[in-house]
Every structure is written in C-alpha cells, then in structure tokens.
Design a protein around this motif. Structure first.
Motif, PDB file in Angstrom:
ATOM      1  N   LYS A 165       1.046  -1.605   0.355  1.00 28.26           N
ATOM      2  CA  LYS A 165      -0.436  -0.139  -0.034  1.00 28.26           C
ATOM      3  C   LYS A 165       1.300   1.298  -0.061  1.00 28.26           C
ATOM      4  O   LYS A 165       0.662   2.058  -0.704  1.00 28.26           O
ATOM      5  CB  LYS A 165      -0.678   0.209   1.379  1.00 28.26           C
ATOM      6  CG  LYS A 165      -1.896  -1.146   0.982  1.00 28.26           C
ATOM      7  CD  LYS A 165      -2.596  -1.758   0.025  1.00 28.26           C
ATOM      8  CE  LYS A 165      -3.751  -1.946   0.103  1.00 28.26           C
ATOM      9  NZ  LYS A 165      -4.693  -2.167  -0.763  1.00 28.26           N
ATOM     10  N   SER A 167       3.437   1.438  -1.294  1.00 20.54           N
ATOM     11  CA  SER A 167       4.121   1.371  -2.512  1.00 20.54           C
ATOM     12  C   SER A 167       3.046   2.386  -3.609  1.00 20.54           C
ATOM     13  O   SER A 167       3.398   3.214  -4.471  1.00 20.54           O
ATOM     14  CB  SER A 167       4.776   0.391  -3.236  1.00 20.54           C
ATOM     15  OG  SER A 167       5.451  -0.569  -2.713  1.00 20.54           O
ATOM     16  N   SER A 168       1.930   1.714  -3.381  1.00 21.67           N
ATOM     17  CA  SER A 168       0.541   2.494  -4.490  1.00 21.67           C
ATOM     18  C   SER A 168       0.359   3.846  -3.691  1.00 21.67           C
ATOM     19  O   SER A 168       0.416   5.169  -4.981  1.00 21.67           O
ATOM     20  CB  SER A 168      -0.513   1.473  -3.754  1.00 21.67           C
ATOM     21  OG  SER A 168      -0.543   0.193  -4.025  1.00 21.67           O
ATOM     22  N   ILE A 170       2.335   6.212  -2.879  1.00 22.87           N
ATOM     23  CA  ILE A 170       3.784   6.961  -2.956  1.00 22.87           C
ATOM     24  C   ILE A 170       3.595   7.323  -4.879  1.00 22.87           C
ATOM     25  O   ILE A 170       3.512   8.142  -5.494  1.00 22.87           O
ATOM     26  CB  ILE A 170       5.398   5.984  -3.111  1.00 22.87           C
ATOM     27  CG1 ILE A 170       5.460   6.615  -2.131  1.00 22.87           C
ATOM     28  CG2 ILE A 170       6.511   6.224  -3.838  1.00 22.87           C
ATOM     29  CD1 ILE A 170       6.655   5.701  -1.626  1.00 22.87           C
ATOM     30  N   GLU A 171       3.637   6.111  -5.283  1.00 14.98           N
ATOM     31  CA  GLU A 171       2.794   5.672  -7.072  1.00 14.98           C
ATOM     32  C   GLU A 171       1.799   7.013  -7.245  1.00 14.98           C
ATOM     33  O   GLU A 171       1.660   7.979  -7.863  1.00 14.98           O
ATOM     34  CB  GLU A 171       2.204   4.541  -7.635  1.00 14.98           C
ATOM     35  CG  GLU A 171       2.307   4.764  -9.396  1.00 14.98           C
ATOM     36  CD  GLU A 171       4.003   4.704  -9.421  1.00 14.98           C
ATOM     37  OE1 GLU A 171       3.895   5.257 -10.884  1.00 14.98           O
ATOM     38  OE2 GLU A 171       4.901   4.464  -9.239  1.00 14.98           O
ATOM     39  N   LEU A 172       0.769   7.020  -6.419  1.00 16.14           N
ATOM     40  CA  LEU A 172      -0.643   8.331  -6.818  1.00 16.14           C
ATOM     41  C   LEU A 172       0.408   9.637  -6.480  1.00 16.14           C
ATOM     42  O   LEU A 172      -0.766  10.392  -6.863  1.00 16.14           O
ATOM     43  CB  LEU A 172      -1.908   7.583  -6.286  1.00 16.14           C
ATOM     44  CG  LEU A 172      -2.061   7.947  -4.513  1.00 16.14           C
ATOM     45  CD1 LEU A 172      -2.212   9.315  -4.210  1.00 16.14           C
ATOM     46  CD2 LEU A 172      -2.501   6.765  -4.176  1.00 16.14           C
ATOM     47  N   LYS A 174       2.957  10.998  -7.033  1.00  9.62           N
ATOM     48  CA  LYS A 174       3.794  11.380  -8.254  1.00  9.62           C
ATOM     49  C   LYS A 174       3.756  12.574  -9.291  1.00  9.62           C
ATOM     50  O   LYS A 174       3.902  13.341  -9.513  1.00  9.62           O
ATOM     51  CB  LYS A 174       4.711  10.373  -9.025  1.00  9.62           C
ATOM     52  CG  LYS A 174       4.889   9.288  -8.586  1.00  9.62           C
ATOM     53  CD  LYS A 174       6.064   8.059  -9.678  1.00  9.62           C
ATOM     54  CE  LYS A 174       6.696   7.193  -8.712  1.00  9.62           C
ATOM     55  NZ  LYS A 174       7.088   5.997  -9.456  1.00  9.62           N
ATOM     56  N   ARG A 209      12.677   5.164   1.247  1.00 10.75           N
ATOM     57  CA  ARG A 209      11.843   4.298   0.070  1.00 10.75           C
ATOM     58  C   ARG A 209      11.776   5.822  -0.982  1.00 10.75           C
ATOM     59  O   ARG A 209      12.301   5.752  -1.507  1.00 10.75           O
ATOM     60  CB  ARG A 209      10.158   4.200   0.343  1.00 10.75           C
ATOM     61  CG  ARG A 209      10.317   2.102   0.488  1.00 10.75           C
ATOM     62  CD  ARG A 209      10.268   1.241  -0.594  1.00 10.75           C
ATOM     63  NE  ARG A 209       9.977   2.060  -1.740  1.00 10.75           N
ATOM     64  CZ  ARG A 209       8.650   1.492  -2.216  1.00 10.75           C
ATOM     65  NH1 ARG A 209       7.458   1.126  -1.738  1.00 10.75           N
ATOM     66  NH2 ARG A 209       8.112   1.834  -3.290  1.00 10.75           N
ATOM     67  N   GLU A 213      14.280   6.241  -3.967  1.00 11.77           N
ATOM     68  CA  GLU A 213      13.429   6.587  -5.405  1.00 11.77           C
ATOM     69  C   GLU A 213      13.525   8.162  -6.126  1.00 11.77           C
ATOM     70  O   GLU A 213      13.667   8.518  -7.076  1.00 11.77           O
ATOM     71  CB  GLU A 213      12.156   6.200  -5.269  1.00 11.77           C
ATOM     72  CG  GLU A 213      11.255   6.057  -6.375  1.00 11.77           C
ATOM     73  CD  GLU A 213       9.922   5.165  -6.688  1.00 11.77           C
ATOM     74  OE1 GLU A 213       9.066   5.586  -7.000  1.00 11.77           O
ATOM     75  OE2 GLU A 213       9.673   4.848  -5.623  1.00 11.77           O
ATOM     76  N   TYR A 303      -6.981  12.167  -1.847  1.00 15.58           N
ATOM     77  CA  TYR A 303      -6.890  12.100  -3.156  1.00 15.58           C
ATOM     78  C   TYR A 303      -7.979  11.170  -3.082  1.00 15.58           C
ATOM     79  O   TYR A 303      -8.468   9.592  -2.232  1.00 15.58           O
ATOM     80  CB  TYR A 303      -5.538  11.036  -2.609  1.00 15.58           C
ATOM     81  CG  TYR A 303      -3.919  12.234  -3.293  1.00 15.58           C
ATOM     82  CD1 TYR A 303      -3.803  12.522  -4.487  1.00 15.58           C
ATOM     83  CD2 TYR A 303      -3.661  13.281  -2.414  1.00 15.58           C
ATOM     84  CE1 TYR A 303      -2.502  13.097  -4.733  1.00 15.58           C
ATOM     85  CE2 TYR A 303      -2.811  14.176  -2.429  1.00 15.58           C
ATOM     86  CZ  TYR A 303      -2.275  13.917  -3.448  1.00 15.58           C
ATOM     87  OH  TYR A 303      -1.501  14.615  -3.325  1.00 15.58           O
ATOM     88  N   GLU A 305      -8.122   8.178  -4.947  1.00 20.15           N
ATOM     89  CA  GLU A 305      -7.142   6.887  -4.390  1.00 20.15           C
ATOM     90  C   GLU A 305      -7.185   6.615  -3.524  1.00 20.15           C
ATOM     91  O   GLU A 305      -6.813   5.141  -3.298  1.00 20.15           O
ATOM     92  CB  GLU A 305      -6.106   6.975  -5.557  1.00 20.15           C
ATOM     93  CG  GLU A 305      -6.110   7.531  -7.480  1.00 20.15           C
ATOM     94  CD  GLU A 305      -5.977   9.126  -7.236  1.00 20.15           C
ATOM     95  OE1 GLU A 305      -5.623   9.365  -8.730  1.00 20.15           O
ATOM     96  OE2 GLU A 305      -6.415   9.318  -6.099  1.00 20.15           O
TER      97      GLU A 305
END
Length: 323
Positions: A165, A167-168, A170-172, A174, A209, A213, A303, A305
């Motif tokens: 979660k 990772s998810s 962090i991705e959203l 970006k 993380r 990244e 958000y 997401e």
C-alpha cells in the motif's frame, strides 16, 4: 499498562456502568427488533478547521463507490479526539447547529441500541500508530461489554499497514511532485514523539523509500524521528530554489495551516516550515485542491485513490458478514 490495554479497561468499565441500570439484558434481546444488515462506522481523529470538508469528500465518494448492494447500509461517523469533539460541539451549540461529534464508544452504543449486531469500523488513520492502537483497544473493550448481546465488530486497517500500500500511495503522489529541475518536495507528516511506537518503523520505511526513489523528495514530521530539521536541511541543499510541501496527513488541518504554512512566527518565535525556507531564500508552495468552489490544502483525504483503498477495505469487511 500499554495504551491499548488502558483503553480496553476504561471502555469496559464505562459501558458496564451504562448498562448496570438498564435491567435484564436477555429481556432486551427478546424484545428488540434486530437489524439484518451491518452498519458502517468511519472513525476519524477530527478537526475544527475548514479542512473538515475532507470528510465530506470521503463520505460522498464512499456512498458513490460502495457496491450497489451495500449502498443502503447505515453510515455513521465517530471522532476519536476528545479535544476536537469538545471544541466542535461547543461551536455547534453556540451557532445553533443541531449536530454533535460523537466518540466511537457513543456511536457503537447507539447502533447497538438501535438493533445493529454487525458493525464495520474503518479508521482513517495513515500510520499504524498510537491513535490506531487506541481504536483497537476501544473496540476490544466494546466487544467485551456487549458480549451478551452477540455484537460483532470488524476493524479496518490504516492506510500504510502493508508495504504494498505504501508503494501505491507513493505512486499516486508522483503527479504532484516537482521534478529536480523545478525544485524539491517535502512530505509533511505528523510523527510520534515516543521511541517505542511501532509506527516509527513505518515512518523510517517511508523515508527510506523516498530517498531511494527520488533525489529531491524528503519526509519530515511535526514530531518524531523523521524530523522537520532533517527534512528542511535536505531541502535547503536543493539547487532549484522552490520547495513544495505535500501534506502527508489525511486532513490538512491545523498542522498544515499553522506549523507548515503559517505566515507568522509563533509567540515563542518559532517559524513555520514555510517561513524557515523563505528565510533561506526559497520560494514555497503547498499542494491544494478546489472543492465546491473553494481552495483547500490537499490532504491525503482529497485523493480519490487513497479513499478507494479504505473503501476496498470496508467492502472486504462487509463480505465477512455474508457468511
């Protein structure tokens, strides 16, 4: 005695006193019409700032995205901060508003009294820390207090309970991050002042993380090991003289408005994060969103997401009551 056990004990004693004078439990069970469907309780820390509309945003999304067969289910809100409840309720009373912020114990007790025997509780916490442990302790105390009533309560997970979660999330984030050519980003979290809290692992994990990244994105917290000092020191080393603060809290309320983006020094002379960076020669900004025609700092609750992760957890808990 740890926080969870203390809450459990206090809750059990409180509920016991509530029912000590209500008569025979089993007689009540025989005469009450029980509800077939579960109820959904959203547990939030709460805020008295204008950022409370973040909860409206979530409520609207929840009612829209729940599967059709669950959309008629009762949804209640509980606010876990006693200070927030007191301040909000005083304001409601002063303004003549017929509304009250209730505690988790009050909400669940009310639902039980209305005949609900299946309840889903979804906390809107980000980290598995003190506040989340308090919810778990409260629910365990309520389970014990209502054990003769056949009450079943399922509790959802905080946002960052699992590394996947994280990772998810962090991705959203970006699309909201500045590139190294544009400037640096500072994610602003709450943190915990206690060294023995398990949430410290999550804070340190997130910090690691981000550093692996991104070369220009750092984590800071209002209190805790991933500190303001370390985050701003890294930001001051950025070549591009712009820093974007990204609230890493569900609601971008008092901490973001004052500690992070405050335009005036505090009475003790302490500068907000923004003022400190401006003093160092940087331009500062924060992520915002326009909701119903007004601009707000963009907490994680804005958000879709992020909210979807919580909603998926609610659906999974509701499914448990189908068997």
């Amino acid at each position: 005695m740890n926080t969870r056990h203390m809450v459990l004990t206090v809750t059990s004693l409180t509920i016991f006193m509530l029912f000590a004078f209500t008569g025979n439990v089993f007689a009540m069970l025989k005469t009450m019409t029980l509800k077939k469907n579960p109820a959904i309780v959203i547990a939030a820390f709460g805020t008295t700032t204008r950022a409370q509309v973040t909860y409206d945003f979530f409520d609207e999304q929840l009612k829209k995205e729940l599967p059709a067969k669950y959309r008629s289910y009762e949804i209640r809100w509980a606010f876990t901060s006693e200070i927030v409840r007191e301040r909000a309720n005083r304001k409601f009373k002063k303004d003549g508003v017929k509304k009250r912020y209730l505690s988790l114990a009050q909400v669940i007790s009310n639902l039980e009294d209305e005949g609900y025997r299946k309840i889903v509780v979804q906390p809107l916490h980000i980290f598995p820390g003190i506040e989340y442990e308090s919810v778990l302790g409260m629910v365990e105390g309520l389970r014990l207090a209502f054990k003769d009533f056949g009450l079943r309560i399922e509790v959802g997970k905080p946002l960052l309970q699992y590394w996947g979660k994280m990772s998810s999330v962090i991705e959203l984030l970006k699309p909201d991050l500045l590139t190294p050519q544009q400037g640096c980003n500072v994610l602003t979290s709450h943190g915990t002042e206690k060294t023995n809290e398990g949430a410290n692992i999550t804070y340190l994990g997130l910090d690691g993380r981000l550093s692996r990244e991104f070369s220009n994105t750092f984590l800071g917290s209002v209190e805790g090991i991933v500190s303001r000092e370390s985050a701003l020191a890294k930001a001051k080393a950025c070549k591009a003289k712009t820093v974007r603060f990204i609230p890493f809290m569900y609601v971008a309320g008092n901490h973001v408005m004052n500690d992070i983006m405050g335009s005036e020094a505090k009475k003790d002379g302490e500068l907000s994060w923004s003022l400190e960076m401006k003093k160092a020669g940087f331009r500062t900004e924060a992520t915002t969103i326009v909701y119903k025609g007004k601009e707000y700092y963009k907490g994680l609750g804005f958000y879709p997401e992020v909210n979807r992760i919580y909603i998926e957890g609610i659906v999974e808990m509701l499914k448990k009551f189908e068997f």
